[in-house]
Design a protein around this motif. Sequence first.
Motif, mmCIF file in Angstrom:
data_model
loop_
_atom_site.group_PDB
_atom_site.id
_atom_site.type_symbol
_atom_site.label_atom_id
_atom_site.label_comp_id
_atom_site.label_asym_id
_atom_site.label_seq_id
_atom_site.Cartn_x
_atom_site.Cartn_y
_atom_site.Cartn_z
ATOM 1 N N LEU A 38 5.510 -7.495 3.718
ATOM 2 C CA LEU A 38 6.692 -8.283 3.366
ATOM 3 C C LEU A 38 7.183 -7.923 1.966
ATOM 4 C CD1 LEU A 38 7.137 -12.085 3.967
ATOM 5 C CD2 LEU A 38 7.696 -11.088 1.761
ATOM 6 N N ARG A 41 8.915 -4.662 2.057
ATOM 7 C CA ARG A 41 10.163 -4.710 2.817
ATOM 8 C C ARG A 41 11.271 -5.470 2.091
ATOM 9 N NH1 ARG A 41 9.499 -8.406 7.642
ATOM 10 N NH2 ARG A 41 10.252 -9.939 6.115
ATOM 11 N N ASP A 42 10.897 -6.628 1.481
ATOM 12 C CA ASP A 42 11.925 -7.531 0.969
ATOM 13 C C ASP A 42 11.954 -7.679 -0.543
ATOM 14 O OD1 ASP A 42 12.587 -7.989 3.581
ATOM 15 O OD2 ASP A 42 11.624 -9.954 3.720
ATOM 16 N N ARG A 50 15.470 -9.931 -1.115
ATOM 17 C CA ARG A 50 16.232 -10.100 0.117
ATOM 18 C C ARG A 50 15.295 -10.676 1.173
ATOM 19 N NH1 ARG A 50 15.159 -4.874 -0.999
ATOM 20 N NH2 ARG A 50 13.762 -3.772 0.436
ATOM 21 N N GLY A 51 15.853 -11.084 2.300
ATOM 22 C CA GLY A 51 15.034 -11.596 3.384
ATOM 23 C C GLY A 51 14.175 -12.766 2.959
ATOM 24 N N ALA A 52 12.879 -12.663 3.211
ATOM 25 C CA ALA A 52 11.949 -13.754 2.904
ATOM 26 C C ALA A 52 11.587 -13.826 1.428
ATOM 27 C CB ALA A 52 10.673 -13.598 3.727
#
Length: 263
Positions: A38, A41-42, A50-52
Amino acid sequence: MSVSFLRSSSFALLLGLAACNSAPPPRPPVNPDALWGLIQRDCIGPDAPRGACLSVDAAPGRRDVLVKDSHGDYQYLLMPLDRVTGIESPALLTAQAPNYFAAAWQARSLTEKALGQPLPRTVASLALNSAHGRSQHQLHIHVDCLRADVLAQLQAMDDAITTQWQPLPQPLRGHTYQALRLEGLALTANPLHLLAAGPAAAGDLGRWSLVVAGHGRDDRDPGFVLLATQADLEAGHQASGEELQDHACAVLTGAADALDGVR
């Protein structure tokens, strides 16, 4: 009614009973690198967060990220931006190591915002599980509320909690904890260093779990209570200090049941 119909009905009933009695399908194995994935990725890249991922602090001396945990409405996770497996990592005990607990304490404002009401200092808590009591291999500090029963116990044992590490006179959630009181509004001392120099001085920090709870009030005698428990695998105790937290924050929300979880 025909015999063939009775036979087919009986066969269908037997199939239904067999389905009811059969074991549920096994859950897919937990990916122990999900949180690290995670972060990559984010929380990394020109458009991060971004995202979570809610925030990224890449400044020297910090290098941490905040994400919303999927378990409970009020729980957040503070994690290193860099690869740090967990409490057992030797890098955490160096003089240059960031004070991740101090950063996590600041993040309690997110829990307060999610609650939509003030979060008393004594209800706010931080938990870091042991190497045996976690499912993820990226250091992550749980930011959430204390359980109501644990809060009541700590208040009742307040006189027994001093500025020296010592076992609490009563177990918490059935497990022995050692406690230490710190004074001050901010968490300037690194709780991991205090644990390593105290109960975990014999080594094997990975067997320990560490919880930080607020003490007093922000405007009067503010401080902290550090709570540490050691894994006893033969007794089935994996040292997950997160057990002291309630991800439903029933003490403030009035939820019928406490919501526990380990990640």
